[in-house]
Design a protein around this motif. Structure first.
Motif, PDB file in Angstrom:
ATOM      1  N   LEU A  15      37.953  17.149   4.020  1.00 49.52           N
ATOM      2  CA  LEU A  15      38.946  16.057   3.827  1.00 49.52           C
ATOM      3  C   LEU A  15      39.207  14.799   4.736  1.00 49.52           C
ATOM      4  O   LEU A  15      38.834  13.303   3.450  1.00 49.52           O
ATOM      5  CB  LEU A  15      40.693  16.581   4.231  1.00 49.52           C
ATOM      6  CG  LEU A  15      41.718  15.049   3.357  1.00 49.52           C
ATOM      7  CD1 LEU A  15      42.958  15.836   4.136  1.00 49.52           C
ATOM      8  CD2 LEU A  15      41.517  14.476   4.837  1.00 49.52           C
ATOM      9  N   ASN A  69      37.666  11.199   2.182  1.00 49.34           N
ATOM     10  CA  ASN A  69      38.022   9.898   2.515  1.00 49.34           C
ATOM     11  C   ASN A  69      37.157   9.128   2.683  1.00 49.34           C
ATOM     12  O   ASN A  69      36.608   8.386   2.174  1.00 49.34           O
ATOM     13  CB  ASN A  69      38.819  10.332   3.629  1.00 49.34           C
ATOM     14  CG  ASN A  69      40.051  10.139   3.895  1.00 49.34           C
ATOM     15  OD1 ASN A  69      40.781  10.174   2.720  1.00 49.34           O
ATOM     16  ND2 ASN A  69      41.312  10.330   4.393  1.00 49.34           N
ATOM     17  N   VAL A  70      35.814   9.341   3.405  1.00 50.28           N
ATOM     18  CA  VAL A  70      34.480   8.467   3.911  1.00 50.28           C
ATOM     19  C   VAL A  70      34.291   8.146   2.186  1.00 50.28           C
ATOM     20  O   VAL A  70      33.916   7.154   2.176  1.00 50.28           O
ATOM     21  CB  VAL A  70      33.802   9.113   4.841  1.00 50.28           C
ATOM     22  CG1 VAL A  70      31.922   8.482   4.540  1.00 50.28           C
ATOM     23  CG2 VAL A  70      33.955   9.169   5.917  1.00 50.28           C
ATOM     24  N   VAL A  71      33.464   8.935   1.762  1.00 47.13           N
ATOM     25  CA  VAL A  71      33.139   8.666   0.446  1.00 47.13           C
ATOM     26  C   VAL A  71      33.866   8.210  -0.094  1.00 47.13           C
ATOM     27  O   VAL A  71      33.838   7.252  -1.574  1.00 47.13           O
ATOM     28  CB  VAL A  71      33.479  10.250  -1.038  1.00 47.13           C
ATOM     29  CG1 VAL A  71      32.176  10.043  -1.852  1.00 47.13           C
ATOM     30  CG2 VAL A  71      31.939  11.319   0.120  1.00 47.13           C
ATOM     31  N   ASN A  72      35.390   8.598  -0.696  1.00 45.32           N
ATOM     32  CA  ASN A  72      36.264   7.468  -1.261  1.00 45.32           C
ATOM     33  C   ASN A  72      36.967   5.806  -1.181  1.00 45.32           C
ATOM     34  O   ASN A  72      35.997   5.086  -2.053  1.00 45.32           O
ATOM     35  CB  ASN A  72      38.025   7.798  -1.337  1.00 45.32           C
ATOM     36  CG  ASN A  72      38.645   9.092  -2.626  1.00 45.32           C
ATOM     37  OD1 ASN A  72      37.881   9.221  -3.438  1.00 45.32           O
ATOM     38  ND2 ASN A  72      38.812  10.061  -1.783  1.00 45.32           N
ATOM     39  N   ILE A  73      36.543   5.186   0.304  1.00 48.92           N
ATOM     40  CA  ILE A  73      35.576   4.548   0.594  1.00 48.92           C
ATOM     41  C   ILE A  73      34.544   3.720   1.178  1.00 48.92           C
ATOM     42  O   ILE A  73      34.601   2.295   0.117  1.00 48.92           O
ATOM     43  CB  ILE A  73      36.150   4.876   2.449  1.00 48.92           C
ATOM     44  CG1 ILE A  73      37.900   4.673   2.454  1.00 48.92           C
ATOM     45  CG2 ILE A  73      35.987   2.641   2.656  1.00 48.92           C
ATOM     46  CD1 ILE A  73      38.395   4.950   3.595  1.00 48.92           C
ATOM     47  N   ASP A 123      31.903   5.479  -0.280  1.00 46.71           N
ATOM     48  CA  ASP A 123      30.741   5.881  -1.248  1.00 46.71           C
ATOM     49  C   ASP A 123      29.245   6.153  -1.725  1.00 46.71           C
ATOM     50  O   ASP A 123      28.370   5.252  -2.370  1.00 46.71           O
ATOM     51  CB  ASP A 123      31.026   5.051  -2.664  1.00 46.71           C
ATOM     52  CG  ASP A 123      30.255   6.010  -3.840  1.00 46.71           C
ATOM     53  OD1 ASP A 123      30.172   7.657  -4.411  1.00 46.71           O
ATOM     54  OD2 ASP A 123      29.804   5.209  -5.763  1.00 46.71           O
ATOM     55  N   SER A 141      36.221  18.054  -4.590  1.00 47.78           N
ATOM     56  CA  SER A 141      37.274  18.046  -5.025  1.00 47.78           C
ATOM     57  C   SER A 141      38.405  16.887  -4.954  1.00 47.78           C
ATOM     58  O   SER A 141      38.915  16.509  -5.743  1.00 47.78           O
ATOM     59  CB  SER A 141      37.413  19.449  -5.809  1.00 47.78           C
ATOM     60  OG  SER A 141      38.274  19.538  -4.681  1.00 47.78           O
ATOM     61  N   SER A 142      37.657  16.405  -3.944  1.00 50.62           N
ATOM     62  CA  SER A 142      38.833  15.253  -2.988  1.00 50.62           C
ATOM     63  C   SER A 142      38.776  14.165  -3.543  1.00 50.62           C
ATOM     64  O   SER A 142      39.226  12.890  -2.889  1.00 50.62           O
ATOM     65  CB  SER A 142      39.684  16.203  -1.689  1.00 50.62           C
ATOM     66  OG  SER A 142      39.582  16.901  -1.708  1.00 50.62           O
ATOM     67  N   VAL A 143      37.843  13.441  -4.065  1.00 53.26           N
ATOM     68  CA  VAL A 143      37.010  11.954  -4.244  1.00 53.26           C
ATOM     69  C   VAL A 143      37.429  11.740  -5.408  1.00 53.26           C
ATOM     70  O   VAL A 143      37.713  13.436  -6.240  1.00 53.26           O
ATOM     71  CB  VAL A 143      35.629  11.739  -3.408  1.00 53.26           C
ATOM     72  CG1 VAL A 143      35.222  12.657  -2.860  1.00 53.26           C
ATOM     73  CG2 VAL A 143      34.577  13.032  -5.463  1.00 53.26           C
ATOM     74  N   VAL A 144      37.663  10.928  -5.545  1.00 54.82           N
ATOM     75  CA  VAL A 144      38.126  11.161  -7.198  1.00 54.82           C
ATOM     76  C   VAL A 144      36.586  10.589  -8.432  1.00 54.82           C
ATOM     77  O   VAL A 144      35.826  10.860  -8.262  1.00 54.82           O
ATOM     78  CB  VAL A 144      38.565   9.372  -7.017  1.00 54.82           C
ATOM     79  CG1 VAL A 144      38.299   8.269  -8.844  1.00 54.82           C
ATOM     80  CG2 VAL A 144      38.910   8.341  -6.184  1.00 54.82           C
ATOM     81  N   GLN A 145      37.663  11.352  -9.498  1.00 51.08           N
ATOM     82  CA  GLN A 145      36.896  11.744 -10.692  1.00 51.08           C
ATOM     83  C   GLN A 145      36.639  11.500 -11.046  1.00 51.08           C
ATOM     84  O   GLN A 145      37.339  10.682 -12.154  1.00 51.08           O
ATOM     85  CB  GLN A 145      37.290  13.645 -10.900  1.00 51.08           C
ATOM     86  CG  GLN A 145      38.283  13.977  -9.907  1.00 51.08           C
ATOM     87  CD  GLN A 145      37.184  14.520  -9.120  1.00 51.08           C
ATOM     88  OE1 GLN A 145      36.221  15.524  -9.509  1.00 51.08           O
ATOM     89  NE2 GLN A 145      36.985  14.700  -7.552  1.00 51.08           N
ATOM     90  N   ILE A 146      35.292  10.747 -10.874  1.00 46.43           N
ATOM     91  CA  ILE A 146      34.248   9.975 -12.406  1.00 46.43           C
ATOM     92  C   ILE A 146      33.484  10.978 -12.772  1.00 46.43           C
ATOM     93  O   ILE A 146      32.997  11.695 -12.433  1.00 46.43           O
ATOM     94  CB  ILE A 146      34.423   8.011 -12.396  1.00 46.43           C
ATOM     95  CG1 ILE A 146      32.873   9.067 -11.109  1.00 46.43           C
ATOM     96  CG2 ILE A 146      35.416   7.969 -12.083  1.00 46.43           C
ATOM     97  CD1 ILE A 146      32.693   6.798 -10.667  1.00 46.43           C
ATOM     98  N   PRO A 185      29.587  13.164  -7.652  1.00 46.60           N
ATOM     99  CA  PRO A 185      29.780  13.233  -6.549  1.00 46.60           C
ATOM    100  C   PRO A 185      28.802  12.836  -5.605  1.00 46.60           C
ATOM    101  O   PRO A 185      27.966  13.454  -6.238  1.00 46.60           O
ATOM    102  CB  PRO A 185      30.828  13.784  -5.800  1.00 46.60           C
ATOM    103  CG  PRO A 185      30.577  15.316  -6.515  1.00 46.60           C
ATOM    104  CD  PRO A 185      29.732  14.575  -7.375  1.00 46.60           C
TER     105      PRO A 185
END
Lengths: 405, 405
Positions: free
Chosen positions: B321, B325-329, B331, B358-363, B367
């Motif tokens: 988790l 969060n680091v990846v979502n902020i 990338d 699977s917890s990062v924004v899916q595009i 990832p």
């Protein structure tokens, strides 16, 4: 080899001179030399090129008497507003807003109209934007063909480098190559980015981010957005998309988010999350009705309703936690809070900011300043226009470089 | 004006030439001109200065025959290893490790000794480092005075710009101006940073971060650390401290952390957190005993013990988790997982990385890649040595600039 080096230097010199003139609004050649460390001869050559190409213009000294004391009057230079006209569009939620801006950054016209929800296909979004540009330019007696470029700020996950929309709440289709689609239909350069990044651009140009090299902008509208500025530039990450603050997780296996995952910050602070907690119809979310319902809930909380207060209180705590995580990872110098939900002061109340500050690592240096900036859709559109203007400037400078070579 | 501009250009030219020689290991003047876009004449001037000052040296062509075909043999240039000797120290947990490195980046000696826990005051830490440098240099028949600089990597919150230790688990005192204290006692330049930032430096020079411009390093040892590289440089944030990933919150009002706050990632994944869950004595944390207890718990989980498995499973979920969060902020393009706890593959197991992904924004773009890099304390010390060498290089170049003016 030598020639390439000289040309590289001249190109970076042109960029520097133009940026200096833009920054100072009006400035004499000798002051450009001082500000840039370029030699007066180089400045004269470069400003000559920029004058011939109409990007800048000469102006008479403000106060000839004062200048006279210092010898001959110093001719000032400024950006020529008429050099380029650009449009900035904000497409988000239920409104489309257009700002028309000249090359000096002055607003030349504005326009707003209703934005349909979930535009079903690519033809419709292209047609909608075409119509929007027609109407906006007509208001000032012009046509879309008079524009040098169009900036578009869109909510969602956007790859700005390619103008590619991975996903946007405005569009039904995912994975839309919006820039090529628009450029094929409307013969203009388009520059597309996440709307919050363009708020950050607007903050740099017109707002609280002037002369701040590192800051973040957090917006709360239908969703939660973030724009990150590092060393004066928008940080886009490895995949070209902006920061996805709204989908940082604040609870393991927590509340269901509209993205399909659990525990996202948005699932605690966005409209639909508040209404869901209040047992109101979640299906109404995103309509005017939902806006009114959220407002009603807010005023209930203000009036002392314990349930409503509890809903906003948790949203505020989760918001503080998410913000503290950004500070712990990123340590920005300034946090700017913006967006339509600014009216809901529960999220920005002193208590929430204090919560955030007490959740960051405690050292004997104060945590980042948090400033609240309330503004409307037009400012977002102005950010989009500035984004287009920066890109148009680059195109103009590249044109000069290829003329010279 | 003109002179200042010319001098600025010469200084950046020197930096560029030296970096190019370092990067290529051995390179001819003409290839430097090609790689840097500097004119051959400028390259000849600059390399002349660097040769006179002993920072680089000439070497005979590798293969004179091959070069002969292309005309006269091309003399290669390389960094002169003997130009400077630096020391890199890792002080963390219970070990102090020293790497001695020449100006070419080659390891010239190493040394390790026990690090006392919670060094009680500033005299003792200064004395400890003095002794450490004595012993390390003596091993190769030298003295601390033969060093050009010392890099130190320390766990905790460090302001690298000032060499100021806000807080470190190694020291009892908070707010220690460690650099001035050391420089007063030991007449050498000291460069102090958070140890994970120096792992990131080592990854750039020797590891998985070579030729990667944007990446993060996450380490799990007694605590959880992070180093962020943006555009090839360590990102330090507005307050000069590194990323505090271990204190990002993964649970509102969650488990108590040793920092005094609640819900920090460390409070779920660090040794003391695991032992606390296992109802083992938390007071033993940080001793050899605690290490053994954590290992025992891990092997119990491996052997099928349900309670032990549950403890590691939650730690893994929280780690996933936090990382998401680091990846979502942020990338990043690459995530490197490192540190002593690499043996506990529960944290790095495919399942955990899948959870993160699977917890990062899916595009529709994958990832970031996650790579695991197991290495020991010596590599951390080498990172500290490289950090010192970069700083010593800057000092040497500034010396050249002032000689020339």
């Amino acid at each position: 080899m030598k020639t390439r080096q000289v040309e590289d230097q001249r190109e970076s010199g042109r960029r520097l001179v133009l940026a200096t003139i833009r920054n100072r609004e009006r400035i004499a050649r000798i002051d450009i030399a001082e500000a840039t460390s370029l030699s007066p001869a180089t400045v004269t050559t470069i400003t000559g090129e920029l004058l011939i190409n109409g990007l800048i213009e000469e102006i008479a000294p403000d106060n000839p008497k004062r200048d006279a004391k210092r010898g001959r009057p110093r001719v000032g230079l400024k950006i020529r507003g008429g050099a380029h006209l650009v449009a900035g569009l904000k497409l988000a939620d239920k409104n489309a807003t257009v700002a028309l801006m000249d090359f000096e950054g002055k607003l030349q016209g504005e326009h707003a109209q209703r934005l349909p929800r979930k535009i079903p296909d690519q033809n419709e979004i292209v047609h909608f934007i075409e119509d929007l540009l027609d109407q906006a330019t007509a208001k000032i007696g012009l046509k879309p063909g008079d524009l040098s470029g169009v900036g578009i700020g869109l909510a969602g996950v956007i790859d700005a480098r390619r103008g590619f929309v991975h996903w946007s709440p405005t569009l039904k289709e995912r994975n839309l190559p919006l820039r090529p689609l628009l450029e094929e239909k409307i013969s203009l350069p388009f520059f597309i980015d996440n709307d919050v990044n363009l708020v950050a651009v607007a903050e740099q140009w017109f707002g609280l981010g002037r002369n701040v090299n590192n800051f973040i902008v957090v917006t709360i509208e239908q969703g939660v957005g973030m724009g990150i500025v590092i060393d004066g530039k928008i940080y886009r990450g490895a995949r070209g998309c902006g920061a996805e603050f709204g989908h940082t997780k604040v609870h393991l296996d927590g509340a269901l988010c509209r993205c399909g995952q659990r525990g996202c910050l948005e699932a605690y602070v966005a409209d639909y999350a508040l209404l869901r907690e209040a047992n109101l119809s979640a299906s109404a979310s995103g309509t005017d009705n939902a806006d009114q319902q959220v407002s009603a809930l807010f005023y209930k909380a203000k009036a002392g309703d314990k349930t409503a207060q509890s809903i906003f209180r948790r949203a505020g705590k989760m918001f503080a936690l998410g913000l503290a995580n950004v500070v712990n990872i990123f340590d920005p110098g300034l946090i700017i809070l913006s967006g339509e939900r600014m009216q809901f002061d529960y999220l920005y109340a002193g208590e929430v900011i204090e919560n955030m500050k007490s959740s960051v690592v405690q050292i004997d240096v104060p945590p980042p300043e948090v400033r609240i900036h309330k503004w409307g859709d037009l400012m977002w559109a102005k950010g989009a226009a500035v984004y287009a203007m920066e890109a148009v400037t680059e195109i103009a400078l590249e044109g000069l470089a290829s003329d010279a070579s």
